[in-house]
Design a protein around this motif. Structure first.
Motif, PDB file in Angstrom:
ATOM      1  N   LYS A   8     -13.963  11.320 -15.933  1.00 46.91           N
ATOM      2  CA  LYS A   8     -13.582  12.646 -16.407  1.00 46.91           C
ATOM      3  C   LYS A   8     -12.106  12.662 -16.766  1.00 46.91           C
ATOM      4  O   LYS A   8     -11.278  12.044 -16.087  1.00 46.91           O
ATOM      5  N   GLU A   9     -11.774  13.372 -17.827  1.00 51.36           N
ATOM      6  CA  GLU A   9     -10.378  13.488 -18.276  1.00 51.36           C
ATOM      7  C   GLU A   9      -9.515  14.075 -17.165  1.00 51.36           C
ATOM      8  O   GLU A   9      -9.944  14.989 -16.467  1.00 51.36           O
ATOM      9  N   GLY A  10      -8.291  13.569 -17.051  1.00 52.06           N
ATOM     10  CA  GLY A  10      -7.321  14.157 -16.134  1.00 52.06           C
ATOM     11  C   GLY A  10      -7.448  13.649 -14.714  1.00 52.06           C
ATOM     12  O   GLY A  10      -8.290  12.818 -14.398  1.00 52.06           O
ATOM     13  N   ASN A  54      -5.346   8.348 -16.056  1.00 57.28           N
ATOM     14  CA  ASN A  54      -5.543   9.530 -16.889  1.00 57.28           C
ATOM     15  C   ASN A  54      -7.009   9.908 -17.030  1.00 57.28           C
ATOM     16  O   ASN A  54      -7.316  10.947 -17.574  1.00 57.28           O
ATOM     17  N   VAL A  55      -7.925   9.057 -16.535  1.00 55.12           N
ATOM     18  CA  VAL A  55      -9.320   9.467 -16.381  1.00 55.12           C
ATOM     19  C   VAL A  55      -9.741   9.178 -14.942  1.00 55.12           C
ATOM     20  O   VAL A  55      -9.266   8.215 -14.349  1.00 55.12           O
ATOM     21  N   THR A  56     -10.595  10.039 -14.411  1.00 52.23           N
ATOM     22  CA  THR A  56     -10.945   9.936 -13.000  1.00 52.23           C
ATOM     23  C   THR A  56     -12.446   9.723 -12.849  1.00 52.23           C
ATOM     24  O   THR A  56     -13.225  10.457 -13.448  1.00 52.23           O
ATOM     25  N   PRO A  57     -12.853   8.716 -12.063  1.00 51.21           N
ATOM     26  CA  PRO A  57     -14.287   8.523 -11.846  1.00 51.21           C
ATOM     27  C   PRO A  57     -14.845   9.550 -10.862  1.00 51.21           C
ATOM     28  O   PRO A  57     -14.210   9.856  -9.854  1.00 51.21           O
ATOM     29  N   VAL A  58     -16.012  10.079 -11.192  1.00 52.90           N
ATOM     30  CA  VAL A  58     -16.697  11.011 -10.295  1.00 52.90           C
ATOM     31  C   VAL A  58     -18.110  10.482 -10.089  1.00 52.90           C
ATOM     32  O   VAL A  58     -18.824  10.206 -11.053  1.00 52.90           O
ATOM     33  N   ILE A  59     -18.492  10.299  -8.807  1.00 50.90           N
ATOM     34  CA  ILE A  59     -19.819   9.739  -8.498  1.00 50.90           C
ATOM     35  C   ILE A  59     -20.822  10.873  -8.337  1.00 50.90           C
ATOM     36  O   ILE A  59     -20.565  11.852  -7.637  1.00 50.90           O
ATOM     37  N   ASP A  60     -21.973  10.722  -8.995  1.00 51.04           N
ATOM     38  CA  ASP A  60     -23.088  11.652  -8.801  1.00 51.04           C
ATOM     39  C   ASP A  60     -23.946  11.084  -7.662  1.00 51.04           C
ATOM     40  O   ASP A  60     -24.715  10.144  -7.866  1.00 51.04           O
ATOM     41  N   TYR A  61     -23.790  11.634  -6.457  1.00 52.50           N
ATOM     42  CA  TYR A  61     -24.444  11.036  -5.280  1.00 52.50           C
ATOM     43  C   TYR A  61     -25.954  11.201  -5.282  1.00 52.50           C
ATOM     44  O   TYR A  61     -26.656  10.522  -4.543  1.00 52.50           O
ATOM     45  N   ASP A  62     -26.489  12.108  -6.112  1.00 51.00           N
ATOM     46  CA  ASP A  62     -27.941  12.253  -6.183  1.00 51.00           C
ATOM     47  C   ASP A  62     -28.570  11.049  -6.878  1.00 51.00           C
ATOM     48  O   ASP A  62     -29.651  10.608  -6.532  1.00 51.00           O
ATOM     49  N   LYS A  63     -27.830  10.516  -7.898  1.00 57.83           N
ATOM     50  CA  LYS A  63     -28.359   9.369  -8.637  1.00 57.83           C
ATOM     51  C   LYS A  63     -27.987   8.035  -7.988  1.00 57.83           C
ATOM     52  O   LYS A  63     -28.645   7.022  -8.220  1.00 57.83           O
ATOM     53  N   CYS A  64     -26.902   8.018  -7.190  1.00 58.01           N
ATOM     54  CA  CYS A  64     -26.365   6.764  -6.619  1.00 58.01           C
ATOM     55  C   CYS A  64     -27.396   6.088  -5.725  1.00 58.01           C
ATOM     56  O   CYS A  64     -28.009   6.722  -4.873  1.00 58.01           O
ATOM     57  N   SER A  98       0.804  -1.223   0.000  1.00 54.23           N
ATOM     58  CA  SER A  98       0.000   0.000   0.000  1.00 54.23           C
ATOM     59  C   SER A  98       0.840   1.278   0.000  1.00 54.23           C
ATOM     60  O   SER A  98       0.290   2.357  -0.158  1.00 54.23           O
ATOM     61  N   TRP A  99       2.176   1.152   0.158  1.00 49.87           N
ATOM     62  CA  TRP A  99       2.999   2.368  -0.038  1.00 49.87           C
ATOM     63  C   TRP A  99       2.973   2.819  -1.498  1.00 49.87           C
ATOM     64  O   TRP A  99       3.254   3.975  -1.805  1.00 49.87           O
ATOM     65  N   ASN A 100       2.619   1.906  -2.382  1.00 45.50           N
ATOM     66  CA  ASN A 100       2.673   2.182  -3.817  1.00 45.50           C
ATOM     67  C   ASN A 100       1.382   2.866  -4.255  1.00 45.50           C
ATOM     68  O   ASN A 100       0.384   2.220  -4.520  1.00 45.50           O
ATOM     69  N   LYS A 101       1.404   4.173  -4.307  1.00 45.58           N
ATOM     70  CA  LYS A 101       0.191   4.941  -4.632  1.00 45.58           C
ATOM     71  C   LYS A 101      -0.056   4.872  -6.138  1.00 45.58           C
ATOM     72  O   LYS A 101       0.512   5.632  -6.918  1.00 45.58           O
ATOM     73  N   THR A 102      -0.905   3.917  -6.546  1.00 48.13           N
ATOM     74  CA  THR A 102      -1.104   3.683  -7.975  1.00 48.13           C
ATOM     75  C   THR A 102      -2.005   4.733  -8.636  1.00 48.13           C
ATOM     76  O   THR A 102      -2.274   4.648  -9.826  1.00 48.13           O
ATOM     77  N   GLY A 133     -12.146   2.288 -15.127  1.00 48.40           N
ATOM     78  CA  GLY A 133     -13.499   2.567 -15.623  1.00 48.40           C
ATOM     79  C   GLY A 133     -14.476   1.426 -15.462  1.00 48.40           C
ATOM     80  O   GLY A 133     -15.587   1.502 -15.959  1.00 48.40           O
ATOM     81  N   VAL A 134     -14.085   0.332 -14.778  1.00 47.76           N
ATOM     82  CA  VAL A 134     -15.006  -0.786 -14.560  1.00 47.76           C
ATOM     83  C   VAL A 134     -16.220  -0.307 -13.755  1.00 47.76           C
ATOM     84  O   VAL A 134     -17.355  -0.671 -14.059  1.00 47.76           O
TER      85      VAL A 134
END
Lengths: 92, 325
Positions: free
Chosen positions: A89-91, A33-43, A24-28, A75-76
Motif C-alpha cells: 500500500k502507498e505510504g 514508501n510502500v508498506t506491506p499489509v498481510i490479509d490474515y484470512d488468506k494467509c 539494530s539502532w538504525n530504524k530502516t 515488496g519481495v
C-alpha cells in the motif's frame, strides 16, 4: 546493545577496533514508501515471506507479522507470496 | 510473542540483525543470512571491499552476530588463510574461517590470493556472492559480468562482448576438495551446500548467485524471482564438484527461455531478438558441456550417475526453446 553510541571526538572512540553495538539502532523503516499489509484470512502460514525477507522485517511467528520499524518496502514478500495475500500500500 | 511455526524449511536462528544498510531487495543480504544459518555462531568472516563492507554498518557497529574483519580488496583469501593458521596455532578447533567477497573481489582483484590459498589447500571456506558487476561503486563491469549486459563502463551501445569468467572451472582446476554454485532463491540448497562445505578439510569454494536490483535495473520485488529464473533458464546452473566429479543439482524438467529472465532487467533492455537468440544458444552450449562433464567425470570416478534422470531432462531441453511460457 542496540543504542546508538554518541561519537563527537577522538576521545569518544573505542580504544580497540571491536564492535560495540548492533546495527539494530538504525530504524530502516523510514526508507519505505510502500508498506506491506498481510490479509490474515488468506494467509496460509507458509512463511515464505519470512524466508525471503532481506531485512528480517517479518517475524518468525504464527501468524507472521511485519516489523514496520525495519521494513524497507522492497515488496519481495508480496511478489513471493504463493496466495498473494500481501498487498503493497502507498505510504507509511 | 507467538510460538515459532513448525513447518519451516530452513533454520529459524538468525545471526544477522535488522537495520543493515543494504538496498531494498538486496540479494547479498539474503545470501549472508542463509550462509550464517548454515555456519552457526562459531564462525569468523573476512570481508574485502564489496557491498558487504558497507551493509555491515559503520564502526563501531556491526550487523553480524559473529566476528568480521574488514580487509583490503585483494586480501580476502590471504587474510582467511592467516586466521585459519592462527587459530590452529592457538589450538582452537571447529571454527569456520570464511572469506566472503563479491565477484570483483574474487574474479578480478582477489584471484591471486584465492589461487594461492587453493593451491596450498588452506583450511578456509571462500564464498563469492556474485551480482555480476562492481555494484558497490556504482555498477562497473567486472569479469563476472555476463555477455550482453549493460554497465556504466559498458554502455548499451557497447555492451559487454565477452562471456562471464568461469570461476567454477578455474577453482576445479586447482583440484580442491569442494567447489559449488548456489543461488539465493533456493535457500535449502544453499544451506545444504554451506553445511557440507564447513565439514570438509581444505579449501572450499562456493559461488552464490545474488541479485542486485539497482545494478540490474529492475524493481526490487523481483530480487528473488530473477534469480529463480536464472536457474530455471540454465543461465546459472547449480553445480557441485567434489574432487573433480561434477554433479548438476537441479535439472528443471521444462526450461524457461532466457528471454523471460532478460526482460525483467533493464541492463538487458537494449538486446535485439537476434542477440537474445544468440544468448539462448550460448546457454544451451554451456549446458551441454556441463552434462557431458557430469557424465564423463562420473564415469572416470566409477560413480553411478542418475542416468535416466539426465536423459529425461535432455529431452526436455530440446523442446525448451519452443515450449513453456
Amino acid at each position: 546493545m542496540t543504542e546508538k553510541i554518541d561519537i563527537r571526538g577522538a576521545c569518544d572512540m573505542p580504544p580497540m577496533a571491536k564492535s560495540l553495538g548492533r546495527m539494530s539502532w538504525n530504524k530502516t523503516g523510514s526508507w519505505r514508501n510502500v508498506t506491506p499489509v498481510i490479509d490474515y484470512d488468506k494467509c496460509t502460514r507458509c512463511m515464505l515471506c519470512w524466508k525471503f525477507c532481506p531485512d528480517l522485517a517479518i517475524s518468525c511467528t504464527d501468524p507472521p507479522e511485519i516489523i514496520l520499524d525495519y521494513c524497507k518496502g522492497c515488496g519481495v514478500c508480496a511478489e513471493e507470496c504463493p496466495v498473494k495475500c500481501i498487498e503493497m500500500k502507498e505510504g507509511l | 510473542m507467538a510460538e515459532v511455526p513448525k513447518k519451516l524449511t530452513i533454520p529459524a536462528e538468525e545471526y544477522i540483525c535488522s537495520g543493515h544498510l543494504a538496498c531494498q531487495g538486496c540479494g547479498a543480504a539474503l545470501a549472508m543470512r542463509y550462509a550464517l544459518k548454515a555456519l552457526g555462531p562459531n564462525t569468523v568472516y573476512t570481508v574485502p571491499a564489496c557491498c558487504w563492507s558497507v551493509i555491515d554498518g559503520p564502526f563501531p557497529y556491526t550487523t553480524l552476530g559473529v566476528p568480521l574483519f574488514h580487509i583490503a580488496f585483494e586480501a580476502a583469501a590471504a587474510s582467511a588463510c592467516g586466521l585459519s593458521a592462527g587459530l590452529e596455532m592457538v589450538g582452537k578447533k571447529g571454527v569456520n574461517v570464511v572469506a566472503w567477497a563479491g565477484d570483483g573481489g574474487t574474479a578480478d582483484i582477489g584471484i591471486q590470493a584465492l589461487s594461492g590459498a587453493a593451491e596450498r589447500n588452506d583450511n578456509i571456506l571462500y564464498i563469492c556472492y556474485d551480482n555480476e558487476a562492481y555494484m558497490n561503486t556504482g555498477v562497473q563491469r567486472s569479469s563476472s559480468t555476463p555477455w550482453g549486459a549493460w554497465t556504466t563502463t559498458t554502455p548499451a551501445r557497447h555492451f559487454k562482448k565477452r562471456p562471464k569468467k568461469n570461476l567454477v572451472d578455474i577453482m576445479v582446476a586447482h583440484q580442491i576438495p569442494y567447489v559449488a554454485t548456489a543461488a539465493m532463491a533456493f535457500p535449502e540448497d544453499l544451506i545444504r551446500k554451506v553445511s557440507k562445505a564447513k565439514d570438509i578439510e581444505g579449501t572450499k569454494y562456493i559461488q552464490i548467485f545474488a541479485s542486485c536490483p539497482p545494478g540490474w535495473r529492475m524493481a526490487p520485488e523481483y530480487a528473488v524471482k530473477a534469480v529463480r529464473l536464472a536457474v530455471n533458464t540454465r543461465i546459472w546452473p547449480q553445480l557441485e564438484v567434489e574432487h573433480g566429479v561434477y554433479t548438476i543439482n537441479r535439472k528443471p524438467r521444462k526450461y524457461t527461455p532466457v528471454a523471460e529472465y532478460l526482460k525483467l532487467q533493464g541492463r538487458f533492455a537494449h538486446l535485439t531478438e537476434e542477440q537474445i537468440e544468440q544468448m539462448q544458444e550460448m546457454v544451451e552450449r554451456e549446458w551441454d558441456r556441463l552434462l557431458f562433464l557430469e557424465k564423463s567425470t562420473h564415469e572416470m570416478a566409477g560413480l553411478p550417475l542418475a542416468g535416466e534422470k539426465a536423459a529425461a531432462s535432455k529431452e526436455g531441453g530440446a523442446g525448451a526453446a519452443a515450449g513453456q511460457g
